[in-house]
Enzyme design. Structure first.
Site, PDB file in Angstrom:
ATOM      1  CB  CYS A 195      -5.804  31.317 -49.404  1.00  0.00           C
ATOM      2  SG  CYS A 195      -4.361  30.789 -50.338  1.00  0.00           S
ATOM      3  CG  ASN A 247       2.763  17.191 -40.774  1.00  0.00           C
ATOM      4  OD1 ASN A 247       3.706  16.496 -40.396  1.00  0.00           O
ATOM      5  ND2 ASN A 247       1.808  17.596 -39.963  1.00  0.00           N
ATOM      6  N   GLY A 295       0.475  13.101 -42.693  1.00  0.00           N
ATOM      7  CA  GLY A 295      -0.664  13.603 -41.926  1.00  0.00           C
ATOM      8  C   GLY A 295      -1.108  14.984 -42.362  1.00  0.00           C
ATOM      9  CG  HIS A 319      -1.654  27.838 -47.668  1.00  0.00           C
ATOM     10  ND1 HIS A 319      -2.254  28.897 -48.329  1.00  0.00           N
ATOM     11  CD2 HIS A 319      -0.492  28.343 -47.166  1.00  0.00           C
ATOM     12  CE1 HIS A 319      -1.495  29.984 -48.230  1.00  0.00           C
ATOM     13  NE2 HIS A 319      -0.411  29.673 -47.518  1.00  0.00           N
ATOM     14  CG  HIS A 321       0.637  24.275 -42.467  1.00  0.00           C
ATOM     15  ND1 HIS A 321       0.001  23.717 -43.533  1.00  0.00           N
ATOM     16  CD2 HIS A 321       0.554  23.373 -41.463  1.00  0.00           C
ATOM     17  CE1 HIS A 321      -0.458  22.518 -43.198  1.00  0.00           C
ATOM     18  NE2 HIS A 321      -0.121  22.270 -41.942  1.00  0.00           N
TER      19      HIS A 321
HETATM   20  P1  5GP Z   1      -1.561  19.570 -41.060  1.00  0.00           P
HETATM   21  O1  5GP Z   1      -2.142  18.290 -40.525  1.00  0.00           O
HETATM   22  O2  5GP Z   1      -2.111  19.919 -42.422  1.00  0.00           O
HETATM   23  O3  5GP Z   1      -0.048  19.615 -41.022  1.00  0.00           O
HETATM   24  O4  5GP Z   1      -2.006  20.687 -40.035  1.00  0.00           O
HETATM   25  C1  5GP Z   1      -3.137  21.465 -40.186  1.00  0.00           C
HETATM   26  C2  5GP Z   1      -3.376  22.175 -38.880  1.00  0.00           C
HETATM   27  O5  5GP Z   1      -4.319  23.197 -39.097  1.00  0.00           O
HETATM   28  C3  5GP Z   1      -3.926  21.277 -37.761  1.00  0.00           C
HETATM   29  O6  5GP Z   1      -3.046  21.295 -36.639  1.00  0.00           O
HETATM   30  C4  5GP Z   1      -5.280  21.897 -37.441  1.00  0.00           C
HETATM   31  O7  5GP Z   1      -5.600  21.870 -36.061  1.00  0.00           O
HETATM   32  C5  5GP Z   1      -5.142  23.313 -37.965  1.00  0.00           C
HETATM   33  N1  5GP Z   1      -6.375  23.921 -38.419  1.00  0.00           N
HETATM   34  C6  5GP Z   1      -7.335  23.336 -39.182  1.00  0.00           C
HETATM   35  N2  5GP Z   1      -8.332  24.203 -39.432  1.00  0.00           N
HETATM   36  C7  5GP Z   1      -7.992  25.372 -38.810  1.00  0.00           C
HETATM   37  C8  5GP Z   1      -8.636  26.656 -38.726  1.00  0.00           C
HETATM   38  O8  5GP Z   1      -9.712  26.899 -39.254  1.00  0.00           O
HETATM   39  N3  5GP Z   1      -7.982  27.601 -38.005  1.00  0.00           N
HETATM   40  C9  5GP Z   1      -6.780  27.371 -37.397  1.00  0.00           C
HETATM   41  N4  5GP Z   1      -6.232  28.373 -36.711  1.00  0.00           N
HETATM   42  N5  5GP Z   1      -6.151  26.172 -37.478  1.00  0.00           N
HETATM   43  C10 5GP Z   1      -6.746  25.192 -38.182  1.00  0.00           C
HETATM   44 ZN    ZN Z   2      -3.736  28.678 -49.723  1.00  0.00          ZN
END
Ligand code: 5GP
Ligand code: ZN
Length: 114
Positions: free
Chosen positions: A7, A87, A93, A98, A100
């Site tokens: 967000c 995910n 994982g 949020h 995505h």
């Molecule tokens: P999840 O594991 O929740 O499916 O993926 C989260 C993703 O967000 C990870 O691939 C991680 O590298 C990415 N991520 C985490 N913090 C940040 C951030 O501050 N900026 C960006 N651009 N990506 C982020």
């Molecule tokens: Zn959010």
């Protein structure tokens, strides 16, 4: 949602390398890329995960997915191949709560995922 990282990115309170933006959708580079192309695509509206997405938001979900496909085309990986990952909840994982999609491409990927 005030405490949510994505967000804050959507509100431009935290910088990100933005790839595509509309009033409803944002696509930006993953900060720790797992492939030569690794883009995150989100609805700007906050939903903690796919589990929390109301069924009536199906059109928004389709828009997010179509954005991922458009970015794959723009990056020239539509034909070589790419993977879209959603995910959901801890065993998947998921670390950022949020919703995505990950768009990953530019290298050969293994199956099944780890
Ligand atoms: P999840 O594991 O929740 O499916 O993926 C989260 C993703 O967000 C990870 O691939 C991680 O590298 C990415 N991520 C985490 N913090 C940040 C951030 O501050 N900026 C960006 N651009 N990506 C982020
Ligand atoms: Zn959010």
């Amino acid at each position: 949602m005030e405490s949510c990282l994505f967000c804050k990115i959507a509100a431009k309170q935290i910088p990100a390398r933005i790839v595509h933006e509309t009033d409803r959708i944002l696509a930006f580079e993953d900060i720790a890329p797992k492939a030569p192309h690794h883009i995150l695509i989100i609805p700007k509206e906050h939903f903690a995960s796919f589990n929390e997405l109301p069924a009536e938001k199906g059109a928004l979900l389709a828009e997010v997915l179509m954005t991922a496909r458009a970015v794959a085309r723009e990056r020239g990986i539509a034909e070589s191949g790419y993977r879209i990952v959603l995910n959901t909840a801890p065993d998947s994982g998921q670390e950022v709560f949020h919703i995505h999609f990950h768009l990953l491409g530019g290298r050969r990927m293994s199956w099944p995922p780890g």
